[in-house]
Design a protein around this motif. Structure first.
Motif, PDB file in Angstrom:
ATOM      1  N   UNK A  47     -11.480   7.888   1.474  1.00 56.71           N
ATOM      2  CA  UNK A  47     -12.037   8.523   2.665  1.00 56.71           C
ATOM      3  C   UNK A  47     -13.339   9.257   2.367  1.00 56.71           C
ATOM      4  N   UNK A  48     -14.156   8.683   1.460  1.00 59.43           N
ATOM      5  CA  UNK A  48     -15.456   9.255   1.133  1.00 59.43           C
ATOM      6  C   UNK A  48     -15.450  10.288   0.023  1.00 59.43           C
ATOM      7  N   UNK A  49     -14.275  10.601  -0.529  1.00 57.76           N
ATOM      8  CA  UNK A  49     -14.162  11.548  -1.639  1.00 57.76           C
ATOM      9  C   UNK A  49     -13.685  10.800  -2.885  1.00 57.76           C
ATOM     10  N   UNK A  50     -14.303  11.097  -4.029  1.00 55.43           N
ATOM     11  CA  UNK A  50     -13.924  10.434  -5.271  1.00 55.43           C
ATOM     12  C   UNK A  50     -12.817  11.207  -5.984  1.00 55.43           C
ATOM     13  N   UNK A  51     -11.877  10.452  -6.557  1.00 53.00           N
ATOM     14  CA  UNK A  51     -10.758  11.027  -7.296  1.00 53.00           C
ATOM     15  C   UNK A  51     -10.529  10.184  -8.545  1.00 53.00           C
ATOM     16  N   UNK A  76       5.735  -2.638  -7.892  1.00 55.42           N
ATOM     17  CA  UNK A  76       6.992  -2.268  -7.248  1.00 55.42           C
ATOM     18  C   UNK A  76       6.812  -1.276  -6.103  1.00 55.42           C
ATOM     19  N   UNK A  77       5.596  -1.147  -5.611  1.00 54.67           N
ATOM     20  CA  UNK A  77       5.292  -0.347  -4.418  1.00 54.67           C
ATOM     21  C   UNK A  77       5.488   1.155  -4.581  1.00 54.67           C
ATOM     22  N   UNK A  78       5.427   1.667  -5.809  1.00 57.61           N
ATOM     23  CA  UNK A  78       5.396   3.116  -5.987  1.00 57.61           C
ATOM     24  C   UNK A  78       4.110   3.645  -5.365  1.00 57.61           C
ATOM     25  N   UNK A  79       4.171   4.843  -4.779  1.00 59.70           N
ATOM     26  CA  UNK A  79       2.993   5.392  -4.086  1.00 59.70           C
ATOM     27  C   UNK A  79       2.735   6.827  -4.529  1.00 59.70           C
ATOM     28  N   UNK A  80       1.424   7.175  -4.632  1.00 57.47           N
ATOM     29  CA  UNK A  80       0.998   8.504  -5.041  1.00 57.47           C
ATOM     30  C   UNK A  80      -0.161   8.972  -4.173  1.00 57.47           C
ATOM     31  N   UNK A  81      -0.272  10.275  -4.039  1.00 54.56           N
ATOM     32  CA  UNK A  81      -1.415  10.891  -3.372  1.00 54.56           C
ATOM     33  C   UNK A  81      -2.523  11.011  -4.423  1.00 54.56           C
ATOM     34  N   UNK A  82      -3.670  10.379  -4.190  1.00 52.62           N
ATOM     35  CA  UNK A  82      -4.748  10.377  -5.190  1.00 52.62           C
ATOM     36  C   UNK A  82      -5.415  11.749  -5.314  1.00 52.62           C
ATOM     37  N   UNK A  83      -5.236  12.609  -4.336  1.00 53.13           N
ATOM     38  CA  UNK A  83      -5.829  13.947  -4.399  1.00 53.13           C
ATOM     39  C   UNK A  83      -5.067  14.856  -5.352  1.00 53.13           C
ATOM     40  N   UNK A  84      -3.763  14.650  -5.454  1.00 56.46           N
ATOM     41  CA  UNK A  84      -2.915  15.553  -6.237  1.00 56.46           C
ATOM     42  C   UNK A  84      -2.194  14.861  -7.393  1.00 56.46           C
TER      43      UNK A  84
END
Length: 195
Positions: A111-115, A143-151
């Motif tokens: 969303x326009x922010x780099x992580x 295996x479809x694990x998901x993470x928040x790239x911000x945290x």
């Protein structure tokens, strides 16, 4: 044209496959696959094996005939102590990712922010950076694990642990990261592919 580009183009034509169809089946970014097929990007060894398996061919032959990536270096035991350049802002459009630093780190433009975060899935050592980025959530292609790239926080049961986050700054058009010990502690990517 490289061996890999020629081989993939031939097999896609013979089997009437599109980049979209292969990207969906292998759960990789369409733009990354397009770059590989066109010869403007070189896949890592893990992805090369996945291509060979997808087409029902010998993975060792594919690896032997595929040009090595410039960042394909020996295992690391030491980390740089300060920020260092890993990419240009222009190389990572919004909602895209780039795997850097010996396949251990992903830089995402969410969303326009780099992580910057770890590339090794804690569940099965899959390549998180070859997965999907939707908003600020990255999904492992295996295996479809998901993470928040911000945290780095895990969002699903298959995300068995949080992923490491790394300091990132933009200096002009350069993206720089500063690593911590978590980069090495996450281990190496699996070379066998998903179960």
């Amino acid at each position: 044209m490289s061996w890999l580009t020629d081989r993939m183009t031939t097999l896609m034509q013979e089997r009437n496959l599109t980049v979209d169809a292969i990207a969906r089946q292998l759960a990789i970014e369409r733009s990354r696959l397009t770059n590989i097929v066109s010869g403007s990007a070189i896949p890592n060894e893990n992805l090369t094996k996945r291509f060979a398996k997808f087409f029902g061919e010998d993975a060792d032959e594919w690896i032997a005939n595929t040009q090595k990536r410039e960042d394909d270096k020996p295992k690391l035991t030491d980390l740089p102590t300060d920020f260092f350049k890993v990419a240009k802002v222009s190389e990572i459009p919004v909602d895209e990712m780039k795997i850097v630093f010996n396949d251990l780190v992903v830089v995402a433009n969410a969303e326009g922010e780099f992580h910057a975060f770890g590339n090794v899935c804690p569940h099965a050592a899959g390549p998180i950076g070859e997965g999907f980025l939707e908003g600020c959530v990255v999904e492992c292609p295996w295996h479809a694990g998901r993470w928040d790239v911000r945290t780095g926080k895990a969002l699903t049961l298959l995300a068995t642990a949080d992923i490491p986050k790394f300091d990132l700054r933009v200096v002009g058009d350069d993206i720089e990261i500063k690593l911590n010990e978590a980069a090495l502690k996450q281990g190496a990517l699996s070379t066998t592919g998903p179960d």
